[in-house]
Design a protein around this motif. Structure first.
Motif, PDB file in Angstrom:
ATOM      1  N   PHE A 168       0.828  -1.207   0.000  1.00  0.00           N
ATOM      2  CA  PHE A 168       0.000   0.000   0.000  1.00  0.00           C
ATOM      3  C   PHE A 168       0.867   1.265   0.000  1.00  0.00           C
ATOM      4  O   PHE A 168       0.507   2.264  -0.630  1.00  0.00           O
ATOM      5  N   SER A 169       1.994   1.235   0.709  1.00  0.00           N
ATOM      6  CA  SER A 169       2.880   2.407   0.736  1.00  0.00           C
ATOM      7  C   SER A 169       3.424   2.704  -0.661  1.00  0.00           C
ATOM      8  O   SER A 169       3.427   3.857  -1.109  1.00  0.00           O
ATOM      9  N   LEU A 170       3.868   1.671  -1.349  1.00  0.00           N
ATOM     10  CA  LEU A 170       4.362   1.857  -2.721  1.00  0.00           C
ATOM     11  C   LEU A 170       3.249   2.323  -3.649  1.00  0.00           C
ATOM     12  O   LEU A 170       3.467   3.184  -4.516  1.00  0.00           O
ATOM     13  N   LEU A 171       2.039   1.782  -3.462  1.00  0.00           N
ATOM     14  CA  LEU A 171       0.911   2.176  -4.298  1.00  0.00           C
ATOM     15  C   LEU A 171       0.586   3.658  -4.131  1.00  0.00           C
ATOM     16  O   LEU A 171       0.385   4.378  -5.114  1.00  0.00           O
ATOM     17  N   PHE A 172       0.568   4.125  -2.875  1.00  0.00           N
ATOM     18  CA  PHE A 172       0.249   5.528  -2.636  1.00  0.00           C
ATOM     19  C   PHE A 172       1.348   6.456  -3.149  1.00  0.00           C
ATOM     20  O   PHE A 172       1.066   7.571  -3.595  1.00  0.00           O
ATOM     21  N   VAL A 173       2.599   6.011  -3.080  1.00  0.00           N
ATOM     22  CA  VAL A 173       3.689   6.810  -3.638  1.00  0.00           C
ATOM     23  C   VAL A 173       3.527   6.946  -5.147  1.00  0.00           C
ATOM     24  O   VAL A 173       3.685   8.035  -5.721  1.00  0.00           O
ATOM     25  N   LEU A 174       3.204   5.843  -5.827  1.00  0.00           N
ATOM     26  CA  LEU A 174       3.019   5.869  -7.279  1.00  0.00           C
ATOM     27  C   LEU A 174       1.812   6.728  -7.668  1.00  0.00           C
ATOM     28  O   LEU A 174       1.851   7.461  -8.666  1.00  0.00           O
ATOM     29  N   ILE A 175       0.730   6.651  -6.884  1.00  0.00           N
ATOM     30  CA  ILE A 175      -0.455   7.466  -7.167  1.00  0.00           C
ATOM     31  C   ILE A 175      -0.131   8.957  -7.024  1.00  0.00           C
ATOM     32  O   ILE A 175      -0.513   9.779  -7.866  1.00  0.00           O
ATOM     33  N   ALA A 176       0.573   9.301  -5.943  1.00  0.00           N
ATOM     34  CA  ALA A 176       0.948  10.704  -5.739  1.00  0.00           C
ATOM     35  C   ALA A 176       1.868  11.193  -6.853  1.00  0.00           C
ATOM     36  O   ALA A 176       1.737  12.327  -7.334  1.00  0.00           O
ATOM     37  N   LEU A 177       2.799  10.347  -7.287  1.00  0.00           N
ATOM     38  CA  LEU A 177       3.710  10.721  -8.374  1.00  0.00           C
ATOM     39  C   LEU A 177       2.952  10.919  -9.680  1.00  0.00           C
ATOM     40  O   LEU A 177       3.213  11.881 -10.425  1.00  0.00           O
ATOM     41  N   ALA A 178       1.990  10.026  -9.947  1.00  0.00           N
ATOM     42  CA  ALA A 178       1.188  10.156 -11.170  1.00  0.00           C
ATOM     43  C   ALA A 178       0.340  11.425 -11.130  1.00  0.00           C
ATOM     44  O   ALA A 178       0.210  12.132 -12.144  1.00  0.00           O
ATOM     45  N   GLN A 179      -0.222  11.752  -9.970  1.00  0.00           N
ATOM     46  CA  GLN A 179      -1.020  12.986  -9.851  1.00  0.00           C
ATOM     47  C   GLN A 179      -0.158  14.226 -10.058  1.00  0.00           C
ATOM     48  O   GLN A 179      -0.577  15.181 -10.725  1.00  0.00           O
ATOM     49  N   ALA A 180       1.053  14.213  -9.478  1.00  0.00           N
ATOM     50  CA  ALA A 180       1.946  15.360  -9.629  1.00  0.00           C
ATOM     51  C   ALA A 180       2.323  15.565 -11.093  1.00  0.00           C
ATOM     52  O   ALA A 180       2.330  16.703 -11.596  1.00  0.00           O
ATOM     53  N   ARG A 181       2.613  14.473 -11.785  1.00  0.00           N
ATOM     54  CA  ARG A 181       2.967  14.580 -13.208  1.00  0.00           C
ATOM     55  C   ARG A 181       1.779  15.077 -14.029  1.00  0.00           C
ATOM     56  O   ARG A 181       1.936  15.880 -14.955  1.00  0.00           O
ATOM     57  N   TYR A 182       0.594  14.587 -13.684  1.00  0.00           N
ATOM     58  CA  TYR A 182      -0.597  15.015 -14.430  1.00  0.00           C
ATOM     59  C   TYR A 182      -0.840  16.510 -14.259  1.00  0.00           C
ATOM     60  O   TYR A 182      -1.092  17.233 -15.234  1.00  0.00           O
ATOM     61  N   HIS A 183      -0.775  16.996 -13.014  1.00  0.00           N
ATOM     62  CA  HIS A 183      -1.006  18.421 -12.764  1.00  0.00           C
ATOM     63  C   HIS A 183       0.092  19.276 -13.398  1.00  0.00           C
ATOM     64  O   HIS A 183      -0.187  20.383 -13.908  1.00  0.00           O
ATOM     65  N   ALA A 184       1.327  18.774 -13.351  1.00  0.00           N
ATOM     66  CA  ALA A 184       2.427  19.528 -13.954  1.00  0.00           C
ATOM     67  C   ALA A 184       2.248  19.650 -15.465  1.00  0.00           C
ATOM     68  O   ALA A 184       2.430  20.728 -16.051  1.00  0.00           O
ATOM     69  N   ARG A 185       1.878  18.561 -16.118  1.00  0.00           N
ATOM     70  CA  ARG A 185       1.673  18.600 -17.568  1.00  0.00           C
ATOM     71  C   ARG A 185       0.477  19.469 -17.926  1.00  0.00           C
ATOM     72  O   ARG A 185       0.478  20.129 -18.976  1.00  0.00           O
ATOM     73  N   SER A 186      -0.540  19.474 -17.074  1.00  0.00           N
ATOM     74  CA  SER A 186      -1.705  20.334 -17.337  1.00  0.00           C
ATOM     75  C   SER A 186      -1.309  21.799 -17.300  1.00  0.00           C
ATOM     76  O   SER A 186      -1.761  22.601 -18.135  1.00  0.00           O
ATOM     77  N   GLU A 187      -0.462  22.166 -16.354  1.00  0.00           N
ATOM     78  CA  GLU A 187      -0.014  23.551 -16.267  1.00  0.00           C
ATOM     79  C   GLU A 187       0.900  23.911 -17.434  1.00  0.00           C
ATOM     80  O   GLU A 187       0.873  25.045 -17.919  1.00  0.00           O
ATOM     81  N   ILE A 188       1.721  22.966 -17.869  1.00  0.00           N
ATOM     82  CA  ILE A 188       2.620  23.229 -19.007  1.00  0.00           C
ATOM     83  C   ILE A 188       1.800  23.494 -20.274  1.00  0.00           C
ATOM     84  O   ILE A 188       2.128  24.365 -21.091  1.00  0.00           O
ATOM     85  N   LYS A 189       0.721  22.714 -20.462  1.00  0.00           N
ATOM     86  CA  LYS A 189      -0.112  22.899 -21.652  1.00  0.00           C
ATOM     87  C   LYS A 189      -0.793  24.269 -21.649  1.00  0.00           C
ATOM     88  O   LYS A 189      -1.015  24.868 -22.706  1.00  0.00           O
ATOM     89  N   LYS A 190      -1.148  24.757 -20.451  1.00  0.00           N
ATOM     90  CA  LYS A 190      -1.828  26.045 -20.349  1.00  0.00           C
ATOM     91  C   LYS A 190      -0.852  27.224 -20.409  1.00  0.00           C
ATOM     92  O   LYS A 190      -1.283  28.372 -20.569  1.00  0.00           O
ATOM     93  N   ALA A 191       0.443  26.934 -20.252  1.00  0.00           N
ATOM     94  CA  ALA A 191       1.424  28.021 -20.191  1.00  0.00           C
ATOM     95  C   ALA A 191       1.606  28.688 -21.552  1.00  0.00           C
ATOM     96  O   ALA A 191       1.442  28.074 -22.604  1.00  0.00           O
ATOM     97  N   THR A 192       1.970  29.967 -21.514  1.00  0.00           N
ATOM     98  CA  THR A 192       2.268  30.715 -22.741  1.00  0.00           C
ATOM     99  C   THR A 192       3.728  30.506 -23.102  1.00  0.00           C
ATOM    100  O   THR A 192       4.484  29.878 -22.376  1.00  0.00           O
TER     101      THR A 192
END
Length: 210
Positions: A167-191
């Protein structure tokens, strides 16, 4: 299956309490962030400590007293206790030599009252019954045994450790995937002027979703 079920219940209730406790602490309306954090640590730690320890404390200390097997004599008690199989490493026909050391002292009325034993109980075997035995050296025929409680406790701890790591590894991977998703979303919106995404910004995003 009992060990797997115990481990999964511990994890489920632990995760559920982790989700509930922030809302409970906010309702306390602490004046400072420091008090709020201390309250959260105390409430989270004490409940999780109880969740993790209570099933194992029961197996280690309660079962031996609460699940005794009684009979008119040693033979009747042994037939009831080992109905699903006799312990390995000893001869079941010689049970009168190695089994008495795993029986409840019945010579005192105080023991009967404390343990709640019936008056007609001639012999009682402790709730933690022998499972694997090694005969002692000498002519007495006694044996040292590991009980079913020992194996249940060890198996439960093994499953709990594996589930905790998983479960610890699963939550780490989920948090990492969420961080990457939010980061890419901001990059797409950036000028074009601020399209560069720094490592410091990514670290801040990790802190948000952790």
């Amino acid at each position: 299956w009992e060990s797997i079920g115990t481990s999964m219940l511990i994890r489920i209730f632990s995760i559920a309490w982790s989700l509930v406790i922030p809302k409970v602490v906010r309702l306390c309306n602490h004046r400072t962030l420091r008090r709020q954090n201390k309250s959260m640590v105390a409430k989270l730690g004490l409940v999780k400590l109880f969740l993790y320890l209570s099933p194992f404390l029961r197996t280690a200390f309660v079962v031996n007293w609460s699940q005794m097997t009684c009979g008119e004599n040693l033979h009747a008690a042994a037939e009831k206790a080992f109905v699903h199989g006799w312990p390995t490493g000893v001869n079941k026909t010689l049970y009168r030599q190695w089994l008495p050391q795993y029986t409840v002292p019945m010579d005192r009325k105080l023991h009967r009252r404390i343990l709640g034993l019936a008056d007609d109980a001639g012999t009682c075997i402790w709730g933690c019954r022998p499972a694997t035995c090694v005969k002692d050296r000498g002519p007495t025929g006694t044996a040292g045994c590991r009980t079913n409680c020992y194996y249940t406790l060890r198996e439960s701890l093994d499953y709990l450790f594996l589930s905790h790591v998983g479960f610890s590894l699963l939550f780490v991977l989920i948090a990492l995937a969420q961080a990457r998703y939010h980061a890419r979303s901001e990059i797409k919106k950036a000028t074009k002027e601020d399209e560069r995404y720094t490592y410091l910004q990514f670290q801040a995003k990790c802190d948000e979703v952790a």
